[in-house]
Design a protein around this motif. Sequence first.
Motif, PDB file in Angstrom:
ATOM      1  N   PHE A   1     -31.661   7.091  14.374  1.00 39.58           N
ATOM      2  CA  PHE A   1     -32.270   7.486  13.105  1.00 39.58           C
ATOM      3  C   PHE A   1     -32.934   6.301  12.397  1.00 39.58           C
ATOM      4  N   LYS A   2     -32.778   5.103  12.983  1.00 37.44           N
ATOM      5  CA  LYS A   2     -33.344   3.872  12.426  1.00 37.44           C
ATOM      6  C   LYS A   2     -32.948   3.676  10.958  1.00 37.44           C
ATOM      7  N   PRO A   3     -31.654   3.690  10.689  1.00 32.25           N
ATOM      8  CA  PRO A   3     -31.195   3.574   9.303  1.00 32.25           C
ATOM      9  C   PRO A   3     -31.198   2.139   8.790  1.00 32.25           C
ATOM     10  N   ASN A   4     -31.245   2.003   7.474  1.00 27.86           N
ATOM     11  CA  ASN A   4     -31.013   0.708   6.843  1.00 27.86           C
ATOM     12  C   ASN A   4     -29.537   0.358   6.877  1.00 27.86           C
ATOM     13  N   ALA A   5     -28.697   1.383   6.865  1.00 25.50           N
ATOM     14  CA  ALA A   5     -27.253   1.144   6.840  1.00 25.50           C
ATOM     15  C   ALA A   5     -26.511   2.301   7.495  1.00 25.50           C
ATOM     16  N   ILE A   6     -25.390   1.955   8.126  1.00 19.87           N
ATOM     17  CA  ILE A   6     -24.498   2.936   8.740  1.00 19.87           C
ATOM     18  C   ILE A   6     -23.129   2.800   8.095  1.00 19.87           C
ATOM     19  N   ILE A   7     -22.551   3.927   7.695  1.00 14.46           N
ATOM     20  CA  ILE A   7     -21.206   3.921   7.111  1.00 14.46           C
ATOM     21  C   ILE A   7     -20.243   4.619   8.066  1.00 14.46           C
ATOM     22  N   ILE A   8     -19.167   3.923   8.394  1.00 11.45           N
ATOM     23  CA  ILE A   8     -18.072   4.505   9.173  1.00 11.45           C
ATOM     24  C   ILE A   8     -16.867   4.610   8.241  1.00 11.45           C
ATOM     25  N   PRO A   9     -16.491   5.820   7.819  1.00 13.62           N
ATOM     26  CA  PRO A   9     -15.435   5.990   6.811  1.00 13.62           C
ATOM     27  C   PRO A   9     -14.021   5.943   7.393  1.00 13.62           C
ATOM     28  N   ASN A  10     -13.748   4.904   8.142  1.00 16.17           N
ATOM     29  CA  ASN A  10     -12.412   4.710   8.712  1.00 16.17           C
ATOM     30  C   ASN A  10     -12.247   3.219   8.952  1.00 16.17           C
ATOM     31  N   ILE A  11     -11.336   2.585   8.195  1.00 15.47           N
ATOM     32  CA  ILE A  11     -11.201   1.123   8.248  1.00 15.47           C
ATOM     33  C   ILE A  11     -10.763   0.668   9.632  1.00 15.47           C
ATOM     34  N   THR A  12      -9.785   1.353  10.212  1.00 20.09           N
ATOM     35  CA  THR A  12      -9.238   0.952  11.505  1.00 20.09           C
ATOM     36  C   THR A  12     -10.288   0.980  12.602  1.00 20.09           C
TER      37      THR A  12
ATOM     38  N   LYS B   1      -5.075 -14.292  -3.544  1.00 13.22           N
ATOM     39  CA  LYS B   1      -3.877 -13.594  -3.074  1.00 13.22           C
ATOM     40  C   LYS B   1      -4.022 -12.121  -3.414  1.00 13.22           C
ATOM     41  N   ILE B   2      -3.744 -11.266  -2.430  1.00 12.46           N
ATOM     42  CA  ILE B   2      -3.894  -9.826  -2.665  1.00 12.46           C
ATOM     43  C   ILE B   2      -2.733  -9.062  -2.018  1.00 12.46           C
ATOM     44  N   VAL B   3      -2.595  -7.818  -2.433  1.00 10.55           N
ATOM     45  CA  VAL B   3      -1.664  -6.885  -1.792  1.00 10.55           C
ATOM     46  C   VAL B   3      -2.513  -5.822  -1.105  1.00 10.55           C
ATOM     47  N   LEU B   4      -2.182  -5.496   0.126  1.00 11.00           N
ATOM     48  CA  LEU B   4      -2.950  -4.511   0.880  1.00 11.00           C
ATOM     49  C   LEU B   4      -2.206  -3.183   0.956  1.00 11.00           C
ATOM     50  N   PHE B   5      -2.876  -2.124   0.515  1.00 12.34           N
ATOM     51  CA  PHE B   5      -2.374  -0.762   0.698  1.00 12.34           C
ATOM     52  C   PHE B   5      -3.240  -0.116   1.778  1.00 12.34           C
ATOM     53  N   GLY B   6      -2.627   0.293   2.878  1.00 12.45           N
ATOM     54  CA  GLY B   6      -3.373   0.914   3.950  1.00 12.45           C
ATOM     55  C   GLY B   6      -2.483   1.808   4.775  1.00 12.45           C
ATOM     56  N   SER B   7      -2.933   2.121   5.969  1.00 13.08           N
ATOM     57  CA  SER B   7      -2.063   2.852   6.899  1.00 13.08           C
ATOM     58  C   SER B   7      -0.939   1.915   7.317  1.00 13.08           C
ATOM     59  N   LEU B   8       0.126   2.482   7.859  1.00 11.85           N
ATOM     60  CA  LEU B   8       1.248   1.659   8.316  1.00 11.85           C
ATOM     61  C   LEU B   8       0.753   0.659   9.359  1.00 11.85           C
ATOM     62  N   TYR B   9      -0.128   1.111  10.227  1.00 11.55           N
ATOM     63  CA  TYR B   9      -0.690   0.219  11.248  1.00 11.55           C
ATOM     64  C   TYR B   9      -1.435  -0.944  10.597  1.00 11.55           C
ATOM     65  N   SER B  10      -2.295  -0.639   9.627  1.00 12.38           N
ATOM     66  CA  SER B  10      -3.092  -1.681   8.975  1.00 12.38           C
ATOM     67  C   SER B  10      -2.225  -2.685   8.236  1.00 12.38           C
ATOM     68  N   MET B  11      -1.160  -2.200   7.598  1.00 15.52           N
ATOM     69  CA  MET B  11      -0.303  -3.088   6.828  1.00 15.52           C
ATOM     70  C   MET B  11       0.567  -3.969   7.723  1.00 15.52           C
ATOM     71  N   ARG B  12       0.849  -3.503   8.928  1.00 11.80           N
ATOM     72  CA  ARG B  12       1.712  -4.270   9.828  1.00 11.80           C
ATOM     73  C   ARG B  12       0.947  -5.115  10.836  1.00 11.80           C
TER      74      ARG B  12
ATOM     75  N   VAL C   1      -5.751  -4.250  -2.843  1.00  9.78           N
ATOM     76  CA  VAL C   1      -6.891  -3.809  -2.050  1.00  9.78           C
ATOM     77  C   VAL C   1      -6.516  -2.522  -1.332  1.00  9.78           C
ATOM     78  N   LEU C   2      -7.290  -1.467  -1.561  1.00  9.71           N
ATOM     79  CA  LEU C   2      -7.084  -0.204  -0.855  1.00  9.71           C
ATOM     80  C   LEU C   2      -7.872  -0.254   0.447  1.00  9.71           C
ATOM     81  N   GLY C   3      -7.145  -0.236   1.569  1.00  7.78           N
ATOM     82  CA  GLY C   3      -7.769  -0.382   2.874  1.00  7.78           C
ATOM     83  C   GLY C   3      -7.599   0.839   3.742  1.00  7.78           C
ATOM     84  N   CYS C   4      -7.684   2.003   3.142  1.00 11.70           N
ATOM     85  CA  CYS C   4      -7.547   3.264   3.874  1.00 11.70           C
ATOM     86  C   CYS C   4      -8.291   4.335   3.084  1.00 11.70           C
TER      87      CYS C   4
END
Length: 221
Positions: free
Chosen positions: A74-85, A117-128, A188-191
């Motif tokens: 589609f020749k986009p300027n930007a691509i968004i993938i709505p899944n952090i993992t 310094k930050i605290v990360l809230f994400g999936s269990l996988y992301s946090m570990r 930081v919300l990472g999910c």
Amino acid sequence: MINNNLVLLGLGSRTTTYYLSVLNDLYNKENGEYSTCPLVVFNVDFNDVNSLLPNTSETLDRLVEGYLRDMESFKPNAIIIPNITLHETVDRLHNDSEVLHPLHLTVSKLKQNNWGKIVLFGSLYSMRSDYISSYFKANTIEVISLSEDDMAFIDTVRKEVYKGTETATLVEKFHKLIARYAAKYPVVLGCTELSVLNPKNNEHIMDMAQVQMETAIGSMR
């Protein structure tokens, strides 16, 4: 043919709908009247992806590589993938596409705010796992550890949002947990599922999905 500037990978219905809502809202605030965000939703069967997550694999590589190739057509300027993992797989592919990487964008924003310094809230996988924390560490940002009980609760919230079964009581408890940690460190919300419940009234919360979408709208100016 209209030149589509933005392509959104459609995954789970709840998160895809959330992204569409926020992107349209951001675009409308910037452009006014009845404007809605001109984009392409490249919808795929999330079960094909989710059954392979959170671990990386050659099978997942091939799947994501195919998605990226199709979206790039589609020749986009930007691509968004709505899944952090899923960006861990994008990293493995060393892809040169215009993917708006939430980790890169978030680190840049954290540095702008002088948050070391930050605290990360994400999936269990992301946090570990080391995927997110090691990237932050490489950029001189320390991730403060959460208790096992809190991580388990956050992951429960994520699952309930995905199913659309979160209760008002659960949301209230989640917001109180965010507020407790945000009183000491930026959160930081990472999910994406957690982004759906972002209280949006706390300056010490940074939402990776929000940063990603704001950048997307900025790329369309």
